[in-house]
Design an enzyme around this catalytic site. Structure first.
Site, PDB file in Angstrom:
ATOM      1  N   CYS A  57     -16.643 -38.003 -41.627  1.00  0.00           N
ATOM      2  CA  CYS A  57     -15.945 -39.036 -40.866  1.00  0.00           C
ATOM      3  C   CYS A  57     -14.979 -38.158 -40.166  1.00  0.00           C
ATOM      4  CB  CYS A  57     -14.868 -40.250 -41.441  1.00  0.00           C
ATOM      5  SG  CYS A  57     -13.704 -40.536 -40.530  1.00  0.00           S
ATOM      6  N   CYS A  60     -11.042 -38.557 -40.331  1.00  0.00           N
ATOM      7  CA  CYS A  60     -10.886 -38.787 -41.682  1.00  0.00           C
ATOM      8  C   CYS A  60     -10.132 -37.142 -42.057  1.00  0.00           C
ATOM      9  CB  CYS A  60     -11.998 -38.802 -42.886  1.00  0.00           C
ATOM     10  SG  CYS A  60     -12.178 -40.359 -41.961  1.00  0.00           S
TER      11      CYS A  60
END
Length: 133
Positions: A57, A60
């Site tokens: 991600c 993230c």
């Protein structure tokens, strides 16, 4: 003093030193959270912020350093943790984590708020202050 008394004192001091070292190593550090230990951590830490993320991600990866900085800033007041959703899928489903990054705020064991998405540090800081006065 006999040997038994000395041994009891030694054990008591070692236990106190170990507890102090564990506390110091956690203060300001982001702890790894998994589905087996979350309930214990919720009991132990009345103010807990958990960043749910995954390796793949991109957003993230932008939130990760922000969580690290906030952990230092709020050391001793709020505990910060990270939970890899790929490795803890059951926990993610249990907490209704359907999008990441997903930052969940727990106060005294109860979920009180969440931030979904890669928000700036100031936005997350404001949520922390609001949820943990």
């Amino acid at each position: 003093m006999d040997d038994n008394e000395l041994e009891a004192i030694r054990e008591k001091r070692m236990a106190a030193l170990k507890e102090k070292m564990e506390h110091q190593s956690v203060a300001g550090a982001v702890i790894q959270i998994d589905q087996l230990h979350l309930n214990d951590l919720l009991r132990k830490h009345p103010a807990l912020v958990v960043d749910f993320w995954a390796e793949w991600c991109g957003p993230c990866r932008r939130v990760g350093p922000v969580i690290e900085e906030l952990a230092q800033e709020f050391a001793g007041k709020v505990t910060f943790g990270k939970c890899n959703t790929d490795e803890n899928q059951q926990l993610a489903m249990q907490l209704d984590i359907s999008a990441i990054p997903n930052i969940v705020f727990f106060s005294h064991g109860k979920m009180v708020d969440r931030v979904i998405g890669a928000y700036p540090k100031e936005t997350i800081r404001e949520k922390i202050i609001r949820n943990f006065p």
